[in-house]
Design an enzyme around this catalytic site. Structure first.
Site, PDB file in Angstrom:
ATOM      1  N   PRO A 243     -60.255   5.629  35.164  1.00 10.27           N
ATOM      2  CA  PRO A 243     -59.703   5.397  33.829  1.00 10.27           C
ATOM      3  C   PRO A 243     -60.451   4.314  33.058  1.00 10.27           C
ATOM      4  CG  PRO A 243     -58.393   4.242  35.450  1.00 10.27           C
ATOM      5  CD  PRO A 243     -59.472   4.945  36.214  1.00 10.27           C
ATOM      6  N   GLY A 244     -60.592   4.503  31.782  1.00  7.59           N
ATOM      7  CA  GLY A 244     -61.189   3.487  30.916  1.00  7.59           C
ATOM      8  C   GLY A 244     -60.180   3.113  29.839  1.00  7.59           C
TER       9      GLY A 244
ATOM     10  N   CYS B  81     -74.227   0.109   4.442  1.00  9.19           N
ATOM     11  CA  CYS B  81     -74.702   1.056   3.429  1.00  9.19           C
ATOM     12  C   CYS B  81     -74.611   2.492   3.921  1.00  9.19           C
ATOM     13  CB  CYS B  81     -76.134   0.713   3.056  1.00  9.19           C
ATOM     14  SG  CYS B  81     -76.303  -1.039   2.747  1.00  9.19           S
TER      15      CYS B  81
END
Ligand code: LLP
Length: 404
Positions: free
Chosen positions: A269-270, A338
């Site tokens: 799991p992250g 931008c």
């Protein structure tokens, strides 16, 4: 994080104090949330006590990984850099799994030298390469083979990994061939079948389907895998009151699977460990009117948090001080970069904001800082750990001179 006397507060510290002391943009992580997430994860699957390998790609901050390690977690890594970071954080090599479709010769060489627990191979060519390097070193290497179960994780297409058209893993026919290859190799010790069908999964049914497919394949090839690595992917709720993954049902499905197969489970799991622990504090630089809406120009941008621009992901935005006056105009929260996609969120009925006010982008602990860049030559933000009334610097803000 909650409002105390109308001031947004992480654990016991007001956002305004953090911004005053450390400037903005600033990534903050709540230690309490991290601890609760790990505790909840462990208790959800306690009956079969899996090996939990934190997926480093979601957050690669050395000091945060050190905290995670203290709870006994291992690591899931996908590059030499991540492997070096896991080792530097003190994670036992015996708890490190190495995934990824394109491990280079030097990465495999390094992993073998470090005696990590598993290399999860994703193709025939990779297994041949591991075999070749292991033979040169006269060393037995423990590996897993990643199966592509052709299962739709019902998540965003960009983060879906378990369908047959995706580059990940091998199909059942190749899987069979590779198991035979490993049985015949003196240098490869095939320990594990691994899968990972995608990320931000909120429906338990794809997991159930994946388990049924794995079960069928194992029965057919009749090989005793000591470990089944189910990957990660457990989703979190980014929007108020949105759907949550039903851990109970996933746990039931795994227990059913374990009745027929004697093996140990690995998870990677992250997001479910760090996602909701992180907050990005940002200050409003300017506000301008255009085409009937108000652009709230923040000092955080897509280089600090790319998920909205890359996946159309939603991160809630909260003001640091609560006031009752609402704006009649639509607010578009943007960064200074931008690019037109440098936009976080469009919100109606947000409270009135002024230039220099502070806001917080929520749930940025996973794939926030780890996906950040220096685009437009913007230095990366400071990272802080909030523990009660204490603030610890996890990583200093980059300086312009670091970029020159
Ligand atoms: N194991 C493997 C083999 C993976 O590929 C991943 C994520 C994980 C474990 C951890 O998955 P988690 O538990 O965090 O869902 N950048 C995207 C997410 C990409 C996930 C890639 N693989 C995002 O910002 O949503």
């Amino acid at each position: 994080m909650k409002y105390i006397n109308k001031k947004l507060t992480i654990e016991k510290i007001e956002i305004e104090n953090i911004a005053r002391k450390f400037n903005t943009p600033a990534y903050c992580y709540s230690y309490k949330k991290l601890r609760d997430n790990i505790k909840n994860f462990k208790s959800s699957f306690k009956s079969f006590s899996p090996l939990i390998c934190f997926s480093l790609k979601s957050n690669t901050n050395l000091n945060l990984i050190r905290e995670i390690k203290k709870f006994g977690l291992g690591a899931d890594v996908v590059s030499m850099g991540e492997l070096m970071m896991a080792l530097k954080a003190g994670i036992n090599p015996n708890k490190i799994v190495f995934s990824g479709v394109g491990k280079t010769t030097s990465e495999i060489d390094f992993a073998i030298n470090k005696n990590i627990f598993l290399i999860n191979a994703e193709s025939k060519s990779e297994i041949i390469e591991i075999d070749r390097i292991a033979k040169l070193k006269k060393k037995q290497v423990q590996i897993g083979i990643r199966l592509n179960p052709n299962t739709d994780a019902k998540t965003l297409n960009q983060i879906s990994t378990g369908k047959k058209e995706n580059k990940f893993g091998v199909n059942d026919k190749t899987f069979n061939e590779l198991v035979k290859f490993c049985i015949n190799s003196k240098y490869i010790n095939l320990k594990c079948l691994s899968v990972h069908i995608g990320s931000q999964i909120l429906d338990h049914k794809p997991y159930e389907k994946m388990l049924k497919i794995i079960s069928k394949i194992i029965k057919k090839i009749n090989y005793n895998f000591e470990f089944i690595d189910l990957g990660g992917g457990m989703g979190i709720s980014y929007k108020n009151n949105s759907k949550k993954l039903n851990y109970k049902k996933y746990d039931i499905a795994i227990k059913k699977f374990l009745k027929n197969h004697r093996c140990k489970i690995i998870f990677e799991p992250g997001r479910s460990i760090v996602g909701n622990t992180g907050f990005l504090i940002s200050r409003v630089i300017y506000i301008k009117n255009n085409a009937g809406k108000k652009f709230i120009i923040l000092d955080a941008a897509m280089n600090d948090l790319i998920r909205p621009a890359l996946y159309g992901a939603t991160h809630n935005i909260l003001p640091s001080s609560k006031i009752s006056k609402r704006s009649k105009k639509i607010y578009e929260f943007v960064g200074p970069i931008c690019e037109t996609t440098d936009k976080f969120l469009t919100i109606k009925n947000f409270q009135d904001l002024k230039e220099k006010d502070l806001v917080v982008l929520c749930d940025v602990g996973a794939y926030g800082m780890s996906l950040s860049s220096n685009y437009n030559l913007r230095p990366k933000p400071v990272e802080l750990l909030i523990k009660g009334s204490k603030i610890k610097i996890l990583k200093k803000r980059q300086k312009h001179k670091d970029l020159m």
